[in-house]
Design a protein around this motif. Structure first.
Motif, PDB file in Angstrom:
ATOM      1  N   ALA A  78       0.844  -1.204   0.000  1.00  0.00           N
ATOM      2  CA  ALA A  78       0.000   0.000   0.000  1.00  0.00           C
ATOM      3  C   ALA A  78       0.874   1.248   0.000  1.00  0.00           C
ATOM      4  N   LEU A  79       1.606   1.426  -1.076  1.00  0.00           N
ATOM      5  CA  LEU A  79       2.485   2.581  -1.229  1.00  0.00           C
ATOM      6  C   LEU A  79       1.787   3.638  -2.080  1.00  0.00           C
ATOM      7  N   PRO A  80       2.095   4.903  -1.867  1.00  0.00           N
ATOM      8  CA  PRO A  80       1.451   5.952  -2.679  1.00  0.00           C
ATOM      9  C   PRO A  80       1.901   5.887  -4.132  1.00  0.00           C
ATOM     10  N   ASP A  81       1.000   6.284  -5.033  1.00  0.00           N
ATOM     11  CA  ASP A  81       1.351   6.332  -6.447  1.00  0.00           C
ATOM     12  C   ASP A  81       2.512   7.288  -6.669  1.00  0.00           C
ATOM     13  N   ALA A  82       3.299   6.995  -7.712  1.00  0.00           N
ATOM     14  CA  ALA A  82       4.470   7.827  -7.973  1.00  0.00           C
ATOM     15  C   ALA A  82       4.578   8.268  -9.433  1.00  0.00           C
ATOM     16  N   GLY A  83       3.656   7.821 -10.280  1.00  0.00           N
ATOM     17  CA  GLY A  83       3.778   8.150 -11.695  1.00  0.00           C
ATOM     18  C   GLY A  83       2.449   8.282 -12.386  1.00  0.00           C
ATOM     19  N   GLU A  84       2.515   8.535 -13.681  1.00  0.00           N
ATOM     20  CA  GLU A  84       1.333   8.670 -14.514  1.00  0.00           C
ATOM     21  C   GLU A  84       1.439   7.718 -15.701  1.00  0.00           C
ATOM     22  N   TRP A  85       0.286   7.231 -16.150  1.00  0.00           N
ATOM     23  CA  TRP A  85       0.233   6.349 -17.311  1.00  0.00           C
ATOM     24  C   TRP A  85       0.130   7.193 -18.577  1.00  0.00           C
ATOM     25  N   ILE A  86       1.034   6.938 -19.515  1.00  0.00           N
ATOM     26  CA  ILE A  86       0.992   7.629 -20.793  1.00  0.00           C
ATOM     27  C   ILE A  86       1.267   6.627 -21.904  1.00  0.00           C
ATOM     28  N   ALA A  87       0.932   6.994 -23.132  1.00  0.00           N
ATOM     29  CA  ALA A  87       1.132   6.099 -24.269  1.00  0.00           C
ATOM     30  C   ALA A  87       2.615   5.788 -24.440  1.00  0.00           C
ATOM     31  N   ALA A  88       2.908   4.528 -24.714  1.00  0.00           N
ATOM     32  CA  ALA A  88       4.306   4.104 -24.842  1.00  0.00           C
ATOM     33  C   ALA A  88       5.024   4.799 -25.997  1.00  0.00           C
ATOM     34  N   ASP A  89       4.268   5.261 -26.977  1.00  0.00           N
ATOM     35  CA  ASP A  89       4.909   5.919 -28.121  1.00  0.00           C
ATOM     36  C   ASP A  89       4.915   7.444 -27.999  1.00  0.00           C
ATOM     37  N   ALA A  90       4.612   7.970 -26.819  1.00  0.00           N
ATOM     38  CA  ALA A  90       4.662   9.412 -26.610  1.00  0.00           C
ATOM     39  C   ALA A  90       6.094   9.911 -26.746  1.00  0.00           C
ATOM     40  N   PRO A  91       6.299  11.100 -27.302  1.00  0.00           N
ATOM     41  CA  PRO A  91       7.671  11.601 -27.528  1.00  0.00           C
ATOM     42  C   PRO A  91       8.523  11.668 -26.270  1.00  0.00           C
ATOM     43  N   SER A  92       7.910  11.892 -25.117  1.00  0.00           N
ATOM     44  CA  SER A  92       8.684  12.044 -23.885  1.00  0.00           C
ATOM     45  C   SER A  92       9.127  10.721 -23.268  1.00  0.00           C
ATOM     46  N   VAL A  93       8.615   9.607 -23.776  1.00  0.00           N
ATOM     47  CA  VAL A  93       8.929   8.299 -23.197  1.00  0.00           C
ATOM     48  C   VAL A  93      10.352   7.879 -23.581  1.00  0.00           C
ATOM     49  N   PRO A  94      11.149   7.426 -22.612  1.00  0.00           N
ATOM     50  CA  PRO A  94      12.511   6.962 -22.926  1.00  0.00           C
ATOM     51  C   PRO A  94      12.499   5.787 -23.894  1.00  0.00           C
TER      52      PRO A  94
ATOM     53  N   PRO B  21       8.777  17.142 -11.394  1.00  0.00           N
ATOM     54  CA  PRO B  21       7.702  18.104 -11.631  1.00  0.00           C
ATOM     55  C   PRO B  21       8.181  19.477 -12.070  1.00  0.00           C
ATOM     56  N   HIS B  22       9.447  19.773 -11.832  1.00  0.00           N
ATOM     57  CA  HIS B  22       9.965  21.101 -12.189  1.00  0.00           C
ATOM     58  C   HIS B  22      10.651  21.099 -13.552  1.00  0.00           C
ATOM     59  N   SER B  23      11.488  20.100 -13.786  1.00  0.00           N
ATOM     60  CA  SER B  23      12.251  20.073 -15.041  1.00  0.00           C
ATOM     61  C   SER B  23      11.604  19.209 -16.117  1.00  0.00           C
ATOM     62  N   GLY B  24      10.725  18.299 -15.706  1.00  0.00           N
ATOM     63  CA  GLY B  24      10.133  17.375 -16.672  1.00  0.00           C
ATOM     64  C   GLY B  24      11.052  16.232 -17.046  1.00  0.00           C
ATOM     65  N   VAL B  25      12.207  16.129 -16.373  1.00  0.00           N
ATOM     66  CA  VAL B  25      13.166  15.068 -16.669  1.00  0.00           C
ATOM     67  C   VAL B  25      12.613  13.728 -16.197  1.00  0.00           C
ATOM     68  N   HIS B  26      12.783  12.709 -17.029  1.00  0.00           N
ATOM     69  CA  HIS B  26      12.309  11.364 -16.675  1.00  0.00           C
ATOM     70  C   HIS B  26      13.140  10.805 -15.534  1.00  0.00           C
ATOM     71  N   LEU B  27      12.448  10.277 -14.497  1.00  0.00           N
ATOM     72  CA  LEU B  27      13.132   9.739 -13.322  1.00  0.00           C
ATOM     73  C   LEU B  27      13.093   8.213 -13.261  1.00  0.00           C
ATOM     74  N   ALA B  28      11.961   7.622 -13.594  1.00  0.00           N
ATOM     75  CA  ALA B  28      11.809   6.159 -13.517  1.00  0.00           C
ATOM     76  C   ALA B  28      10.571   5.758 -14.302  1.00  0.00           C
ATOM     77  N   GLY B  29      10.493   4.473 -14.623  1.00  0.00           N
ATOM     78  CA  GLY B  29       9.330   4.011 -15.382  1.00  0.00           C
ATOM     79  C   GLY B  29       9.120   2.510 -15.255  1.00  0.00           C
ATOM     80  N   VAL B  30       7.905   2.094 -15.563  1.00  0.00           N
ATOM     81  CA  VAL B  30       7.537   0.678 -15.562  1.00  0.00           C
ATOM     82  C   VAL B  30       6.849   0.349 -16.881  1.00  0.00           C
ATOM     83  N   GLY B  31       7.294  -0.729 -17.494  1.00  0.00           N
ATOM     84  CA  GLY B  31       6.627  -1.269 -18.670  1.00  0.00           C
ATOM     85  C   GLY B  31       5.997  -2.605 -18.316  1.00  0.00           C
ATOM     86  N   ILE B  32       4.985  -2.998 -19.071  1.00  0.00           N
ATOM     87  CA  ILE B  32       4.274  -4.244 -18.798  1.00  0.00           C
ATOM     88  C   ILE B  32       4.444  -5.206 -19.970  1.00  0.00           C
TER      89      ILE B  32
END
Length: 219
Positions: free
Chosen positions: A101-117, A133-144
């Motif tokens: 029961a950990l707090p959410d840390a990210g948002e779901w976006i399309a895998a082909d979005a330009p900002s996705v690593p 939230p300030h720079s918009g730099v990618h910090l971490a991600g999960v793929g399924i």
């Protein structure tokens, strides 16, 4: 300890579950000749518990691999015995129906979005990302990895500069909740020596039950 969704997933992914008795049961499956979620062919895949397991191989290789397993030979001989290219591996197989029961840390976006690593783009549908939230730099991600409708494997990567903040465990737990909401069981695989990944899995609610994943990594 099991779950109907996990049983359905392993039956689909491997060709049958559980096996027929103690030790590894070798089964032939057409899925070992078909592209997986990432478009590559995984010629040998297995899952074992402390009591038993199933090793899924191409139908033509069943007799040779079963004879090797029955003889108690080193499983690293399977690629050569079956005439299959690739390197043998063994990893830790985890699954959960009760993510932490950990707090959410990210948002779901399309895998082909330009900002996705780049590493997240091969995953179909949406991926879970955390950005500064300030720079918009990618910090971490999960793929399924959607192996089938019953079982979805989670893959997580954290940027080096963002490690140590607990982002990975929060993202994995968040993604696991979504998988369960979709009616599947979330799984998590990692190398035995990857202590950081093991720590993330445990903290996210994926206990180590002594299960292993086996197979041949595509060459």
């Amino acid at each position: 300890m099991s779950d109907p969704r996990l049983t359905a997933h392993l039956s689909s992914w491997l060709g049958r579950w559980p096996g027929t008795g103690p030790g590894l049961t070798v089964v032939g499956s057409r899925r070992r000749r078909e592209p997986a979620w990432d478009g590559t062919v995984h010629a040998v895949v297995g899952v074992s518990t402390p009591e038993a397991g199933v090793l899924s191989v191409p139908p033509h290789a069943v007799a040779a691999v079963a004879a090797l397993v029955d003889d108690g030979a080193d499983l690293t001989q399977i690629p050569a015995t079956a005439g299959l290219a690739g390197r043998w591996f063994t990893g830790v197989f985890r699954w959960t129906t009760s993510p932490a029961a950990l707090p959410d840390a990210g948002e779901w976006i399309a895998a082909d979005a330009p900002s996705v690593p780049l590493w997240l783009r091969p995953f179909a549908g949406e991926v879970l990302v955390a950005v500064d939230p300030h720079s918009g730099v990618h910090l971490a991600g999960v793929g399924i990895k959607r192996h089938d409708s019953h079982g979805h494997e989670l893959a997580v990567v954290t940027a080096e500069a963002a490690r140590g903040r607990g982002l990975a465990r929060r993202l994995v737990a968040q993604a696991a909740r979504r998988v369960l909401d979709e009616g599947a069981v979330p799984t998590y695989l990692h190398a035995p020596g990857n202590l950081a990944s093991a720590s993330v899995a445990t903290a996210a609610g994926f206990a180590d039950l002594g299960w292993s994943v086996l197979g041949i990594e595509p060459g």
